[in-house]
Write an enzyme that holds these catalytic residues in place. Structure first.
Site, PDB file in Angstrom:
ATOM      1  N   HIS A  15     -10.076  -4.778  -3.849  1.00  0.00           N
ATOM      2  CA  HIS A  15      -8.817  -5.105  -3.165  1.00  0.00           C
ATOM      3  C   HIS A  15      -9.106  -5.442  -1.715  1.00  0.00           C
ATOM      4  O   HIS A  15     -10.111  -5.005  -1.147  1.00  0.00           O
ATOM      5  CB  HIS A  15      -7.822  -3.940  -3.243  1.00  0.00           C
ATOM      6  CG  HIS A  15      -8.365  -2.658  -2.706  1.00  0.00           C
ATOM      7  ND1 HIS A  15      -9.194  -1.841  -3.451  1.00  0.00           N
ATOM      8  CD2 HIS A  15      -8.246  -2.073  -1.510  1.00  0.00           C
ATOM      9  CE1 HIS A  15      -9.545  -0.795  -2.725  1.00  0.00           C
ATOM     10  NE2 HIS A  15      -8.993  -0.911  -1.538  1.00  0.00           N
ATOM     11  N   ASP A  71       0.863  -1.185   0.000  1.00  0.00           N
ATOM     12  CA  ASP A  71       0.000   0.000   0.000  1.00  0.00           C
ATOM     13  C   ASP A  71       0.899   1.236   0.000  1.00  0.00           C
ATOM     14  O   ASP A  71       1.887   1.314   0.731  1.00  0.00           O
ATOM     15  CB  ASP A  71      -0.905  -0.012   1.240  1.00  0.00           C
ATOM     16  CG  ASP A  71      -2.020   1.010   1.142  1.00  0.00           C
ATOM     17  OD1 ASP A  71      -3.188   0.614   1.090  1.00  0.00           O
ATOM     18  OD2 ASP A  71      -1.720   2.229   1.110  1.00  0.00           O
ATOM     19  N   GLN A  90     -14.308   3.020   0.962  1.00  0.00           N
ATOM     20  CA  GLN A  90     -13.599   2.631  -0.261  1.00  0.00           C
ATOM     21  C   GLN A  90     -13.231   3.878  -1.056  1.00  0.00           C
ATOM     22  O   GLN A  90     -14.086   4.710  -1.364  1.00  0.00           O
ATOM     23  CB  GLN A  90     -14.475   1.704  -1.121  1.00  0.00           C
ATOM     24  CG  GLN A  90     -13.725   1.147  -2.333  1.00  0.00           C
ATOM     25  CD  GLN A  90     -14.560   0.180  -3.177  1.00  0.00           C
ATOM     26  OE1 GLN A  90     -15.757   0.008  -2.938  1.00  0.00           O
ATOM     27  NE2 GLN A  90     -13.926  -0.423  -4.160  1.00  0.00           N
TER      28      GLN A  90
HETATM   29  P1  AMP Z   1      -9.650   1.713   0.123  1.00  0.00           P
HETATM   30  O1  AMP Z   1      -9.835   2.946   0.977  1.00  0.00           O
HETATM   31  O2  AMP Z   1     -10.077   0.451   0.787  1.00  0.00           O
HETATM   32  O3  AMP Z   1     -10.237   1.914  -1.243  1.00  0.00           O
HETATM   33  O4  AMP Z   1      -8.085   1.570  -0.017  1.00  0.00           O
HETATM   34  C1  AMP Z   1      -7.350   2.117  -1.049  1.00  0.00           C
HETATM   35  C2  AMP Z   1      -5.898   1.974  -0.670  1.00  0.00           C
HETATM   36  O5  AMP Z   1      -5.132   2.087  -1.840  1.00  0.00           O
HETATM   37  C3  AMP Z   1      -5.411   3.044   0.314  1.00  0.00           C
HETATM   38  O6  AMP Z   1      -4.888   2.405   1.470  1.00  0.00           O
HETATM   39  C4  AMP Z   1      -4.319   3.752  -0.475  1.00  0.00           C
HETATM   40  O7  AMP Z   1      -3.217   4.096   0.331  1.00  0.00           O
HETATM   41  C5  AMP Z   1      -3.929   2.737  -1.522  1.00  0.00           C
HETATM   42  N1  AMP Z   1      -3.399   3.282  -2.766  1.00  0.00           N
HETATM   43  C6  AMP Z   1      -3.920   4.291  -3.496  1.00  0.00           C
HETATM   44  N2  AMP Z   1      -3.179   4.488  -4.624  1.00  0.00           N
HETATM   45  C7  AMP Z   1      -2.187   3.557  -4.579  1.00  0.00           C
HETATM   46  C8  AMP Z   1      -1.088   3.237  -5.432  1.00  0.00           C
HETATM   47  N3  AMP Z   1      -0.855   3.912  -6.563  1.00  0.00           N
HETATM   48  N4  AMP Z   1      -0.267   2.219  -5.071  1.00  0.00           N
HETATM   49  C9  AMP Z   1      -0.495   1.524  -3.939  1.00  0.00           C
HETATM   50  N5  AMP Z   1      -1.503   1.786  -3.099  1.00  0.00           N
HETATM   51  C10 AMP Z   1      -2.334   2.782  -3.403  1.00  0.00           C
END
Ligand code: AMP
Ligand code: ZN
Length: 140
Positions: A99, A30, A93
């Site tokens: 994910h 992440d 989300q």
């Molecule tokens: P959610 O809030 O469950 O949709 O989680 C999205 C997650 O994706 C968050 O923890 C972000 O830090 C992570 N995230 C967003 N963009 C990226 C990226 N480019 N690479 C890796 N993680 C990411």
């Protein structure tokens, strides 16, 4: 989906820290971790959230999550591990590509809130469970 960042990460179009991959998922770091080693199990197929996930992919996701949790326990020796999955904006989300979060936890890290405990009337609980049970019966 051509404009989805997680599609690009999952399929290797954008390089990223990868712990594991197979035909169904990629397990990556992440970008804004709750703790060091916080991983995301991302589907290779674009799917907005769990309501759209097909059964075969869902089973493969859970296999990969299980492997990841076991490996995280061995490698990082955390005090605990959270597996979290958010469906919809109201549930937190932010990236609309399916994910699951796998987060190493340590006593006192305080990174996740605990929820307040409601004490609903039995009739309310029964109505909610019965409605879900009926919807489950209608699923193929
Ligand atoms: P959610 O809030 O469950 O949709 O989680 C999205 C997650 O994706 C968050 O923890 C972000 O830090 C992570 N995230 C967003 N963009 C990226 C990226 N480019 N690479 C890796 N993680 C990411
Ligand atoms: Zn996508």
């Amino acid at each position: 989906m051509s404009d989805c960042i997680f599609c690009k990460l999952a399929n290797g179009e954008i390089p990223t820290e990868t712990a594991y991959e197979n035909d169904y998922v990629r397990v990556i770091a992440d970008a804004n971790p709750a703790n060091v080693g916080h991983l995301l199990v991302i589907t290779k197929k674009h799917t907005a959230n769990m309501t759209e996930l097909d059964e075969e992919t869902a089973a493969e996701v859970m296999k990969a999550v299980r492997k990841t949790v076991i490996a995280m326990k061995t490698a990082l020796k955390p005090d605990g591990i959270n597996v979290i999955q958010n469906n919809g904006e109201a549930a937190g989300q932010t990236v609309m590509h399916f994910h699951m979060h796998v987060i190493p936890r340590y006593y006192g890290d305080g990174i996740l809130p605990t929820w307040r405990q409601l004490h609903p009337e039995q009739v309310e609980t029964h109505a909610a469970v019965a409605a879900i049970a009926a919807a489950l019966q209608e699923q193929k």
